[in-house]
Every structure is written in C-alpha cells, then in structure tokens.
Design a protein around this motif. Structure first.
Motif, mmCIF file in Angstrom:
data_model
loop_
_atom_site.group_PDB
_atom_site.id
_atom_site.type_symbol
_atom_site.label_atom_id
_atom_site.label_comp_id
_atom_site.label_asym_id
_atom_site.label_seq_id
_atom_site.Cartn_x
_atom_site.Cartn_y
_atom_site.Cartn_z
ATOM 1 N N MET A 20 0.841 -2.328 13.041
ATOM 2 C CA MET A 20 -0.334 -1.539 13.374
ATOM 3 C C MET A 20 -0.014 -0.416 14.356
ATOM 4 S SD MET A 20 -2.729 -2.539 11.450
ATOM 5 C CE MET A 20 -3.998 -1.531 12.207
ATOM 6 N N ALA A 21 0.999 -0.598 15.187
ATOM 7 C CA ALA A 21 1.399 0.446 16.124
ATOM 8 C C ALA A 21 2.174 1.564 15.442
ATOM 9 C CB ALA A 21 2.249 -0.154 17.246
ATOM 10 N N THR A 22 2.609 1.329 14.229
ATOM 11 C CA THR A 22 3.423 2.326 13.520
ATOM 12 C C THR A 22 2.838 2.615 12.137
ATOM 13 O OG1 THR A 22 4.871 0.506 12.807
ATOM 14 C CG2 THR A 22 5.543 1.754 14.758
ATOM 15 N N ALA A 23 3.171 1.792 11.177
ATOM 16 C CA ALA A 23 2.720 2.029 9.796
ATOM 17 C C ALA A 23 1.217 1.979 9.659
ATOM 18 C CB ALA A 23 3.365 0.995 8.859
ATOM 19 N N GLY A 24 0.532 1.221 10.518
ATOM 20 C CA GLY A 24 -0.916 1.099 10.410
ATOM 21 C C GLY A 24 -1.692 2.135 11.185
ATOM 22 N N ASP A 25 -1.015 3.008 11.909
ATOM 23 C CA ASP A 25 -1.703 4.031 12.701
ATOM 24 C C ASP A 25 -1.922 5.265 11.828
ATOM 25 O OD1 ASP A 25 -2.604 5.919 14.526
ATOM 26 O OD2 ASP A 25 -1.300 5.207 16.139
ATOM 27 N N THR A 26 -3.100 5.361 11.249
ATOM 28 C CA THR A 26 -3.378 6.429 10.287
ATOM 29 C C THR A 26 -3.350 7.811 10.912
ATOM 30 O OG1 THR A 26 -5.755 6.112 10.642
ATOM 31 C CG2 THR A 26 -4.744 4.911 8.820
ATOM 32 N N ARG A 27 -3.498 7.894 12.234
ATOM 33 C CA ARG A 27 -3.461 9.214 12.882
ATOM 34 C C ARG A 27 -2.040 9.741 12.988
ATOM 35 N NH1 ARG A 27 -6.189 7.364 18.262
ATOM 36 N NH2 ARG A 27 -4.641 5.751 17.812
ATOM 37 N N ARG A 28 -1.057 8.839 12.975
ATOM 38 C CA ARG A 28 0.324 9.256 13.182
ATOM 39 C C ARG A 28 1.119 9.338 11.885
ATOM 40 N NH1 ARG A 28 2.803 5.285 17.298
ATOM 41 N NH2 ARG A 28 4.428 6.874 17.424
ATOM 42 N N ILE A 29 0.764 8.505 10.926
ATOM 43 C CA ILE A 29 1.458 8.567 9.635
ATOM 44 C C ILE A 29 0.899 9.753 8.856
ATOM 45 C CG2 ILE A 29 1.835 7.407 7.438
ATOM 46 C CD1 ILE A 29 3.388 6.103 9.595
ATOM 47 N N LYS A 30 1.696 10.774 8.682
ATOM 48 C CA LYS A 30 1.256 12.003 8.019
ATOM 49 C C LYS A 30 1.617 11.932 6.533
ATOM 50 C CE LYS A 30 0.129 13.522 12.112
ATOM 51 N NZ LYS A 30 -1.288 13.526 12.545
ATOM 52 N N LEU A 31 0.628 11.597 5.716
ATOM 53 C CA LEU A 31 0.872 11.438 4.289
ATOM 54 C C LEU A 31 0.336 12.596 3.457
ATOM 55 C CD1 LEU A 31 0.184 7.616 3.778
ATOM 56 C CD2 LEU A 31 2.380 8.783 4.006
ATOM 57 N N ARG A 32 -0.184 13.624 4.132
ATOM 58 C CA ARG A 32 -0.716 14.756 3.364
ATOM 59 C C ARG A 32 0.353 15.361 2.456
ATOM 60 N NH1 ARG A 32 -5.011 17.992 3.484
ATOM 61 N NH2 ARG A 32 -5.822 16.919 5.323
ATOM 62 N N SER A 33 1.561 15.570 2.992
ATOM 63 C CA SER A 33 2.622 16.167 2.181
ATOM 64 C C SER A 33 3.002 15.258 1.021
ATOM 65 C CB SER A 33 3.854 16.462 3.047
ATOM 66 O OG SER A 33 4.379 15.256 3.587
ATOM 67 N N VAL A 34 2.922 13.944 1.238
ATOM 68 C CA VAL A 34 3.223 13.000 0.161
ATOM 69 C C VAL A 34 2.206 13.140 -0.958
ATOM 70 C CG1 VAL A 34 3.426 10.556 -0.438
ATOM 71 C CG2 VAL A 34 4.305 11.372 1.757
ATOM 72 N N VAL A 35 0.930 13.175 -0.584
ATOM 73 C CA VAL A 35 -0.140 13.259 -1.580
ATOM 74 C C VAL A 35 -0.088 14.593 -2.318
ATOM 75 C CG1 VAL A 35 -2.635 13.278 -1.926
ATOM 76 C CG2 VAL A 35 -1.622 11.672 -0.305
ATOM 77 N N GLU A 36 0.094 15.670 -1.568
ATOM 78 C CA GLU A 36 0.044 17.001 -2.182
ATOM 79 C C GLU A 36 1.236 17.262 -3.092
ATOM 80 O OE1 GLU A 36 -0.355 19.544 1.189
ATOM 81 O OE2 GLU A 36 -2.555 19.319 1.282
#
Length: 377
Positions: free
Chosen positions: A249-265
């Motif tokens: 939760m401190a890493t992979a679960g922190d949605t504010r820090r995991i930047k997946l926009r580039s992955v999705v786009e």
C-alpha cells in the motif's frame, strides 16, 4: 438548478468513481475565482485524503492519521462566514453511523452532496481499484462474491468496509447520513454519461457561481484488460510469496504515486474492462431499488435517474480473460511500479542471532535480499 442558501456549508462525500478526482482538481484550479464569488474551499490542496480518512475514522496502518490538521479543517468549516463553504472527499463516504454523527457535531449543519452514477460500469472500476490494493480475484469471481455479500434489498445490517455495493447504495446514505444531517439536507447528483461537464455545472449551481470550473486532465484512468490481468497476477505472486500489505500500500497501492497514464495511453487499443451481461442485468435490479428509494425520499436529486441504469445489450455475454500482454506495455508497467517501490523507507529489523544458511529456507533468503536492496535504495 437552484443554488444553496447563503451561508450554506456543502460537504461532498463522493461516491467513488464518480469523477471526484477531476472535480477536486477543477475546484482547486478555480479557487481564487471561487473565493471572489463567495465560495470558500477549506482544503489546502486538491484533496487532503489522509485528513478525510482521519475524519471518517478509517485510518489504517499504511495510511497515518492527521488529527491536528483535521481539527483545524473542521474548525474552519464550522466557523466560516463565506457565502458558501465546501469540502470534497470521497473518503468521507467510508464513515460509519457513529462517525457520521461525530461529523455532524464537529462540522455543524451542512448540506451533504453525494455523486452517483450507473452501477454496471462502476463495478468494473471497483474491481480494478481492488487490484491496486493487492486483491487477486478474477473479475467474474469478484462480481459473484460482491453480489452475494449484499442480498438485493438490504442495507439494514449496516455498512461494512470492503463491501462495495453497500457503500455505493443511496439507501445507505439516506439511512445513515440522513439520520445525522437530515434527509432534506441531502443532495444526490446523478452523472450523465454523455455529458462530462454536467458534474461541473451542477456544482457551480449549488455554489451559486457562474461557469468558472474547467475540465481537469487529472482523472483516474482505467487499465485495459490485459494490463489489469497483469496487475492481478502481480498481486497474486506477491501474496503467495508472503508479501507485506503495508509495503504494498505504501508503494504499488498508492494511486497518487503510481503514474499509469503513459501505460494506458500507449497500450494497444484493447477494449476497456466491462462487466459481463449477466452482471449488468443484476446491477440494474439493484438500481431499480436505488431509484425507488431516491424518489420516495425527502432528498434533492439533480439529474436524470435513468442514467443509473446500463443497457445490458452493450455488455459482452462473457468477458474474455487475456492470457498475454503486450511486452512494451508490460515494460512500462514494470518501470512505473519499480520506480515507486525504490522509495520504500528502510526498515530496522530487530537484531536476531546469526543462523546458518543451511537452516534458512529459500523463501526466507529471497525475502532478506529484498529487504537489503530496499535499505540500500
């Protein structure tokens, strides 16, 4: 739409996956203009999540309470002399009846605004949100479990964290929040799936301001199905090898820090996650009760309640579960998660007597190597 009376305080409690993040960023970007029109935002940034979690009484070991800041915010909200005062956080919807009564005492009389949307597409988003919290159930299994946890027609047992249908149910909001703040002070805003600006216009109306809010690019993005399945298998492997939930939760679960926009786009144009047709039909059965509860209540409803239903024919009969993922997309996901994992704070384990490697399992050796790598990063 009529605005709220002068001197009103507006408490926006979500629900999840109803454009709350984008709305908060729009409100924050327009804060100076809103102040000029007498609409005061008590938040110090777009979303003070930990403060809201503290207020809702839902602090977990991987979050951390902010009691002092919560008291400051509550005092500012309660004593504000602005023409309109508001605070927005979907984390508030996690509050249970005793904390809702506490919020009423600490914040004073307020209008409680609840944003709601069609249930079927929201379930797909909720499943993905669970993956980010290291849940491992396949979509179909999760849907069947979810429907089984709340029988059609009942919220009488009270809200249990982790049961998404009960959290999203307007009948629960009417029952719990209405009891504390007054049903006549509840406002439900029904999202229009064909008009993404509708939510902004509704809040401008409630706050009694002209069109000041601009759409924000800051919104939660859904992973395509192959990438979502990759994340699910990642969570499965992590749990099978004894992974610590707090560390996740401190890493992979922190949605504010995991930047997946580039992955999705950049991901290949696979269809986004959609629930199967049977689940859409079942969701509409729940929605019919939602509509009945709203229409028979003393709450105010903005928008068309027909938007809460979803056309089952637009959903696949079965959801095909992919077994492969584009290697470039997988690489981008690995980079996003690895970069944030490197920031995990070093831990200081208690000293233990030295042991021979012959007495240590291979799994324990791998775990120790992981801890040492994290300490050096």
């Amino acid at each position: 739409m009529d605005s709220l009376p002068d001197g009103s305080r507006l408490l926006h409690i979500g629900m999840p996956k109803t454009g709350t993040t984008a709305l908060q960023h729009s409100l924050w970007a327009a804060r100076a203009a809103l102040e000029q029109h007498g609409a005061h935002n008590v938040s110090r940034r777009a979303h003070e999540r930990k403060v809201a979690i503290t207020a809702a009484g839902n602090v977990r070991s991987y979050w951390g309470a902010e009691h002092e800041r919560w008291q400051q915010l509550a005092h500012e909200f309660r004593t504000s002399t602005a023409r309109r005062t508001f605070w927005s956080s979907e984390s508030l919807s996690l509050a249970q009846p005793d904390r809702i009564r506490g919020l009423r005492e600490e914040l004073g009389p307020s209008y409680v605004v609840c944003t709601i949307r069609a249930l079927a597409p929201q379930l797909a988003s909720r499943w993905q949100q669970g993956l980010r919290r290291a849940h491992t159930q396949p979509l179909d299994d999760w849907l069947r479990t979810t429907f089984a946890e709340e029988p059609l027609g009942g919220v009488g047992a009270g809200f249990v964290p982790g049961q998404p249908l009960r959290r999203l149910n307007p009948r629960r909001v009417l029952q719990d929040w209405g009891a504390a703040f007054g049903e006549e002070n509840l406002v439900f805003v029904v999202l229009d799936p064909t008009d993404h600006a509708w939510l902004l216009r509704a809040f401008e109306s409630l706050l009694g301001v002209p069109q000041l809010l601009e759409p924000s690019p800051s919104r939660n993005l859904s992973l395509p199905m192959p990438e979502a399945e990759m994340l699910r298998h990642f969570a499965t492997a992590y749990r099978e090898h004894g992974g610590d939930l707090d560390a996740w939760m401190a890493t992979a679960g922190d949605t504010r820090r995991i930047k997946l926009r580039s992955v999705v786009e950049a991901a290949p144009r696979h269809q986004t996650v959609r629930v199967p047709r049977w689940a859409a039909e079942r969701a509409n059965e729940y929605v019919a009760e939602w509509v009945e509860a709203l229409e028979s209540s003393g709450a105010r409803v903005l928008g068309d309640v027909r938007h809460l239903s979803s056309d089952p024919a637009s959903h696949p009969v079965e959801v095909e579960v992919p077994e492969v993922v584009d290697v470039a997309s997988a690489g981008r996901m690995m980079e996003a998660y690895f970069r944030v994992a490197l920031t995990l704070a070093p831990q200081s384990p208690a000293a233990t007597p030295a042991r021979s490697l012959d007495a240590v399992s291979g799994r324990a050796i791998v775990a120790e190597l992981r801890r040492r790598i994290l300490r050096r990063s």
